[in-house]
Design a protein around this motif. Structure first.
Motif, PDB file in Angstrom:
ATOM      1  N   VAL A 162       0.814  -1.214   0.000  1.00  0.00           N
ATOM      2  CA  VAL A 162       0.000   0.000   0.000  1.00  0.00           C
ATOM      3  C   VAL A 162       0.851   1.268   0.000  1.00  0.00           C
ATOM      4  CG1 VAL A 162      -1.902   1.210   1.091  1.00  0.00           C
ATOM      5  CG2 VAL A 162      -1.829  -1.294   1.150  1.00  0.00           C
ATOM      6  N   PRO A 163       1.776   1.441   0.988  1.00  0.00           N
ATOM      7  CA  PRO A 163       2.636   2.632   0.880  1.00  0.00           C
ATOM      8  C   PRO A 163       3.515   2.589  -0.361  1.00  0.00           C
ATOM      9  CG  PRO A 163       3.385   1.185   2.657  1.00  0.00           C
ATOM     10  CD  PRO A 163       2.055   0.675   2.218  1.00  0.00           C
ATOM     11  N   LEU A 164       3.894   1.373  -0.808  1.00  0.00           N
ATOM     12  CA  LEU A 164       4.685   1.282  -2.028  1.00  0.00           C
ATOM     13  C   LEU A 164       3.905   1.865  -3.204  1.00  0.00           C
ATOM     14  CD1 LEU A 164       7.254   0.256  -3.475  1.00  0.00           C
ATOM     15  CD2 LEU A 164       5.977  -1.830  -3.992  1.00  0.00           C
ATOM     16  N   ALA A 165       2.609   1.546  -3.282  1.00  0.00           N
ATOM     17  CA  ALA A 165       1.773   2.110  -4.344  1.00  0.00           C
ATOM     18  C   ALA A 165       1.782   3.625  -4.278  1.00  0.00           C
ATOM     19  CB  ALA A 165       0.342   1.579  -4.230  1.00  0.00           C
ATOM     20  N   GLY A 166       1.754   4.180  -3.057  1.00  0.00           N
ATOM     21  CA  GLY A 166       1.770   5.629  -2.895  1.00  0.00           C
ATOM     22  C   GLY A 166       3.092   6.241  -3.329  1.00  0.00           C
ATOM     23  N   PHE A 167       4.206   5.693  -2.825  1.00  0.00           N
ATOM     24  CA  PHE A 167       5.519   6.271  -3.148  1.00  0.00           C
ATOM     25  C   PHE A 167       5.908   6.029  -4.605  1.00  0.00           C
ATOM     26  CE2 PHE A 167       6.108   5.892   1.538  1.00  0.00           C
ATOM     27  CZ  PHE A 167       6.322   7.249   1.784  1.00  0.00           C
ATOM     28  N   VAL A 168       5.655   4.821  -5.104  1.00  0.00           N
ATOM     29  CA  VAL A 168       5.941   4.536  -6.508  1.00  0.00           C
ATOM     30  C   VAL A 168       5.052   5.398  -7.401  1.00  0.00           C
ATOM     31  CG1 VAL A 168       5.790   2.764  -8.315  1.00  0.00           C
ATOM     32  CG2 VAL A 168       6.812   2.208  -6.121  1.00  0.00           C
ATOM     33  N   ARG A 170       3.802   8.319  -6.685  1.00  0.00           N
ATOM     34  CA  ARG A 170       4.283   9.700  -6.649  1.00  0.00           C
ATOM     35  C   ARG A 170       5.481   9.871  -7.584  1.00  0.00           C
ATOM     36  NH1 ARG A 170       7.342  13.262  -6.984  1.00  0.00           N
ATOM     37  NH2 ARG A 170       7.870  14.974  -5.579  1.00  0.00           N
ATOM     38  N   TYR A 171       6.389   8.879  -7.619  1.00  0.00           N
ATOM     39  CA  TYR A 171       7.573   8.968  -8.470  1.00  0.00           C
ATOM     40  C   TYR A 171       7.199   8.938  -9.951  1.00  0.00           C
ATOM     41  CZ  TYR A 171      11.772   7.603 -10.991  1.00  0.00           C
ATOM     42  OH  TYR A 171      12.791   7.534 -11.903  1.00  0.00           O
ATOM     43  N   PHE A 172       6.401   7.944 -10.335  1.00  0.00           N
ATOM     44  CA  PHE A 172       6.096   7.779 -11.756  1.00  0.00           C
ATOM     45  C   PHE A 172       5.170   8.873 -12.284  1.00  0.00           C
ATOM     46  CE2 PHE A 172       7.648   3.439 -11.051  1.00  0.00           C
ATOM     47  CZ  PHE A 172       8.427   3.277 -12.182  1.00  0.00           C
ATOM     48  N   VAL A 173       4.254   9.337 -11.446  1.00  0.00           N
ATOM     49  CA  VAL A 173       3.349  10.397 -11.886  1.00  0.00           C
ATOM     50  C   VAL A 173       4.130  11.688 -12.145  1.00  0.00           C
ATOM     51  CG1 VAL A 173       1.486  11.930 -11.110  1.00  0.00           C
ATOM     52  CG2 VAL A 173       1.280   9.462 -10.838  1.00  0.00           C
ATOM     53  N   ALA A 174       5.199  11.888 -11.380  1.00  0.00           N
ATOM     54  CA  ALA A 174       6.005  13.089 -11.561  1.00  0.00           C
ATOM     55  C   ALA A 174       6.822  13.038 -12.859  1.00  0.00           C
ATOM     56  CB  ALA A 174       6.942  13.284 -10.373  1.00  0.00           C
ATOM     57  N   GLN A 175       6.961  11.831 -13.452  1.00  0.00           N
ATOM     58  CA  GLN A 175       7.708  11.690 -14.701  1.00  0.00           C
ATOM     59  C   GLN A 175       6.761  11.884 -15.887  1.00  0.00           C
ATOM     60  OE1 GLN A 175      11.045  11.159 -14.132  1.00  0.00           O
ATOM     61  NE2 GLN A 175      10.384  11.196 -11.990  1.00  0.00           N
ATOM     62  N   ARG A 185       1.132   4.396 -16.583  1.00  0.00           N
ATOM     63  CA  ARG A 185       1.097   3.080 -17.233  1.00  0.00           C
ATOM     64  C   ARG A 185       2.124   2.134 -16.607  1.00  0.00           C
ATOM     65  NH1 ARG A 185      -2.011   3.297 -21.934  1.00  0.00           N
ATOM     66  NH2 ARG A 185      -2.410   5.406 -22.731  1.00  0.00           N
ATOM     67  N   TRP A 186       3.249   2.686 -16.142  1.00  0.00           N
ATOM     68  CA  TRP A 186       4.258   1.859 -15.494  1.00  0.00           C
ATOM     69  C   TRP A 186       3.769   1.289 -14.167  1.00  0.00           C
ATOM     70  CZ3 TRP A 186       8.347  -0.218 -17.604  1.00  0.00           C
ATOM     71  CH2 TRP A 186       8.853   0.339 -18.787  1.00  0.00           C
ATOM     72  N   LEU A 187       2.857   2.000 -13.500  1.00  0.00           N
ATOM     73  CA  LEU A 187       2.293   1.470 -12.250  1.00  0.00           C
ATOM     74  C   LEU A 187       1.538   0.167 -12.509  1.00  0.00           C
ATOM     75  CD1 LEU A 187       0.902   4.788 -10.689  1.00  0.00           C
ATOM     76  CD2 LEU A 187       3.072   3.649 -10.220  1.00  0.00           C
ATOM     77  N   LEU A 188       0.841   0.082 -13.617  1.00  0.00           N
ATOM     78  CA  LEU A 188       0.105  -1.129 -13.977  1.00  0.00           C
ATOM     79  C   LEU A 188       1.058  -2.235 -14.435  1.00  0.00           C
ATOM     80  CD1 LEU A 188      -2.740   0.705 -15.865  1.00  0.00           C
ATOM     81  CD2 LEU A 188      -3.060  -0.671 -13.815  1.00  0.00           C
ATOM     82  N   ILE A 189       2.122  -1.865 -15.152  1.00  0.00           N
ATOM     83  CA  ILE A 189       3.104  -2.853 -15.607  1.00  0.00           C
ATOM     84  C   ILE A 189       3.802  -3.498 -14.414  1.00  0.00           C
ATOM     85  CG2 ILE A 189       5.296  -3.138 -16.838  1.00  0.00           C
ATOM     86  CD1 ILE A 189       4.337  -0.912 -18.754  1.00  0.00           C
ATOM     87  N   ILE A 190       4.166  -2.688 -13.420  1.00  0.00           N
ATOM     88  CA  ILE A 190       4.825  -3.221 -12.215  1.00  0.00           C
ATOM     89  C   ILE A 190       3.937  -4.257 -11.537  1.00  0.00           C
ATOM     90  CG2 ILE A 190       5.553  -2.616  -9.870  1.00  0.00           C
ATOM     91  CD1 ILE A 190       6.526   0.069 -11.054  1.00  0.00           C
ATOM     92  N   GLY A 191       2.646  -3.948 -11.380  1.00  0.00           N
ATOM     93  CA  GLY A 191       1.722  -4.896 -10.764  1.00  0.00           C
ATOM     94  C   GLY A 191       1.612  -6.186 -11.548  1.00  0.00           C
ATOM     95  N   ALA A 192       1.546  -6.085 -12.880  1.00  0.00           N
ATOM     96  CA  ALA A 192       1.395  -7.270 -13.726  1.00  0.00           C
ATOM     97  C   ALA A 192       2.627  -8.167 -13.646  1.00  0.00           C
ATOM     98  CB  ALA A 192       1.142  -6.843 -15.166  1.00  0.00           C
ATOM     99  N   LEU A 193       3.810  -7.589 -13.747  1.00  0.00           N
ATOM    100  CA  LEU A 193       5.040  -8.387 -13.726  1.00  0.00           C
ATOM    101  C   LEU A 193       5.293  -8.981 -12.349  1.00  0.00           C
ATOM    102  CD1 LEU A 193       7.406  -6.180 -15.918  1.00  0.00           C
ATOM    103  CD2 LEU A 193       6.024  -8.157 -16.602  1.00  0.00           C
ATOM    104  N   SER A 300      -2.046  19.962  -4.678  1.00  0.00           N
ATOM    105  CA  SER A 300      -1.755  19.464  -6.018  1.00  0.00           C
ATOM    106  C   SER A 300      -1.787  17.931  -6.020  1.00  0.00           C
ATOM    107  CB  SER A 300      -0.372  19.941  -6.479  1.00  0.00           C
ATOM    108  OG  SER A 300       0.642  19.317  -5.706  1.00  0.00           O
ATOM    109  N   VAL A 301      -1.852  17.341  -7.224  1.00  0.00           N
ATOM    110  CA  VAL A 301      -1.883  15.882  -7.330  1.00  0.00           C
ATOM    111  C   VAL A 301      -0.623  15.276  -6.728  1.00  0.00           C
ATOM    112  CG1 VAL A 301      -1.843  13.941  -8.932  1.00  0.00           C
ATOM    113  CG2 VAL A 301      -3.409  15.841  -9.337  1.00  0.00           C
ATOM    114  N   VAL A 302       0.556  15.833  -7.056  1.00  0.00           N
ATOM    115  CA  VAL A 302       1.815  15.284  -6.548  1.00  0.00           C
ATOM    116  C   VAL A 302       1.889  15.414  -5.025  1.00  0.00           C
ATOM    117  CG1 VAL A 302       4.323  15.533  -6.555  1.00  0.00           C
ATOM    118  CG2 VAL A 302       3.051  15.668  -8.695  1.00  0.00           C
ATOM    119  N   SER A 303       1.481  16.572  -4.471  1.00  0.00           N
ATOM    120  CA  SER A 303       1.482  16.750  -3.010  1.00  0.00           C
ATOM    121  C   SER A 303       0.502  15.789  -2.350  1.00  0.00           C
ATOM    122  CB  SER A 303       1.117  18.197  -2.652  1.00  0.00           C
ATOM    123  OG  SER A 303       2.105  19.096  -3.102  1.00  0.00           O
TER     124      SER A 303
END
Length: 455
Positions: A162-168, A170-175, A185-193, A300-303
């Protein structure tokens, strides 16, 4: 009424086993699987906050993004939970994660909003049976004296997702883009793999000997359990194991939906159905809506993802704190007490505008949430006998997914029109009703998987 008999069962043979590496392996492998289930559940809330701008989502469409996975989980929990009583726990474990991995990967490459909703629904279908199957499998494989503790350890590992989903998130959304793909899209790929890796870890899990027993396959039950017993004896350098104690058991027969509403099970089923309809509002409601609620407060979304991720750190901590509590206190009263605290901290989160208070309230809420969650996951597996456990628990648990799917369509319009305070006041009222339901209708259970029809 059917005649009962007293005899040595698979359950009594399992309960006399000393704790060994096989039990730790089960808790670990199942916990890692639960990790991706919980990662994906709370990913829905992140997607609901992140996709509003790029897809120009309306309130209804945002609700669809959040609820689609939950609706798939509802269907999956009903269908796969019942099927697991017929094809086995291990077989279902191998099927459900493959379904999730395939469609989560498809969602990562979805060309538009509607396809995201469809693929999230199908991925949720695969995950639907994961938590109830974990409860059932651990309940059937772990000795009675350590069942609560090992289940709590397993979920502690799972809740790190759960916190991993939050921190990951936050990182990927900022990219803006990674390898020509948007960060979300990378958040979904991480879950699938990740789920595919867990699938390989599960290939060597034994089938539940109790499941073999209730299917009247005594040869397979004895062979599987004998293998486990030999492994335990070698590990502890034992020449023999303690004698198992005979228990009073029900005649083995197939469970039906009508039966879970008959005799002493009617009261338990009624309690559990009401409970599952209500509990998701207090538990999953916060995790799936927290980023959206924080955006509505003006962040903001990132905050918002930063503050949500910090709040989510309470999930693994609460799960860890539950380990000594679930064996020391009666499960039903632990559920009631923690539900009251969820309501109080939720109100504090709703009213708060000062960032440290927002994060502290969210952190405390998620901490007590997992004392609540681990207690009821153990509890629901203990109040039904083995032969009907998959059907009774799977169907009841599926109702929580329905509420989770409906919740965004109710909460988001209320959030938009009346603000976060109204959302959390409503949540507190629902949790009070939940406490009355469990206190009035729930049986005591601590330390038992119930096999008898008179206790």
């Amino acid at each position: 009424m059917a005649t009962t008999e007293s005899r040595i069962t698979v359950a009594s043979r399992i309960d006399r086993l000393p704790l060994s590496s096989i039990h730790r392996k089960l808790a670990f492998v199942l916990g890692v699987g639960t990790f991706f289930d919980l990662y994906d559940i709370f990913l829905g809330g992140l997607l609901g906050a992140v996709l509003v701008e790029p897809f120009h989502l309306t309130t209804l469409e945002t609700a669809l993004i959040i609820s689609s996975g939950f609706m798939g989980m509802f269907v999956g929990a009903v269908v796969l939970g019942v099927v697991s009583d017929y094809i086995g726990r291990r077989a279902m474990y191998m099927i459900n994660l493959l379904i999730y991995s395939l469609f989560s990967l498809a969602a990562a490459f979805a060309p538009g909003f509607l396809w995201i909703v469809i693929f999230r629904f199908l991925a949720g279908f695969g995950l639907g049976a994961e938590p109830p199957l974990t409860d059932i499998y651990l309940g059937e494989m772990i000795p009675r004296q350590a069942r609560g503790r090992y289940t709590a350890w397993s979920y502690t590992l799972g809740f790190l997702g759960v916190p991993l989903a939050g921190f990951v998130g936050r990182y990927f959304v900022a990219q803006t883009s990674i390898l020509s793909l948007s960060g979300w899209r990378w958040l979904l790929i991480i879950g699938a793999l990740g789920a595919l890796i867990v699938w390989f870890l599960r290939r060597n899990l034994p089938e539940s000997p109790r499941w073999h027993e209730i299917r009247n396959n005594d040869v397979a039950a004895d062979a599987t359990l004998s293998t486990i017993e030999q492994q335990v004896m070698r590990e502890h350098r034992l020449e023999s194991l303690p004698e198992p104690q005979p228990v009073v058991v029900e005649p083995q027969k197939q469970a039906t939906i009508a039966e879970i509403f008959s005799g002493i099970y009617a009261r338990r089923t009624t309690m559990l159905w009401i409970f599952q309809i209500l509990q998701t509002v207090g538990y999953y409601g916060f995790g799936s809506l927290a980023p959206v609620v924080l955006v509505s407060k003006g962040f903001s979304v990132v905050s918002s993802l930063n503050y949500a991720a910090l709040s989510f750190l309470g999930y693994p901590l609460g799960s860890l704190l539950s380990i000594p509590l679930v064996e020391r206190f009666e499960r039903k009263w632990l559920i009631v007490g923690s539900a009251i605290l969820i309501a109080l901290f939720g109100l504090s989160f709703g009213f708060a505008t000062f960032v440290p208070l927002i994060v502290a309230s969210g952190f405390l809420l998620t901490t007590v949430s997992n004392i609540f969650s681990n207690s009821f996951h153990i509890y629901q597996a203990e109040i039904f006998p083995t032969r009907m456990r998959g059907t009774a628990v799977g169907i009841a648990y599926s109702l929580s997914r329905v509420t989770s799917a409906v919740l965004p369509f109710v909460a988001l319009p209320v959030l938009k029109s009346s603000g976060p305070v109204a959302v959390f006041v409503g949540t507190a009222i629902i949790l009070v009703v939940l406490c009355v339901d469990v206190a009035w209708l729930g049986p005591k259970s601590t330390g038992r998987v119930l096999e008898t029809i008179s206790h």
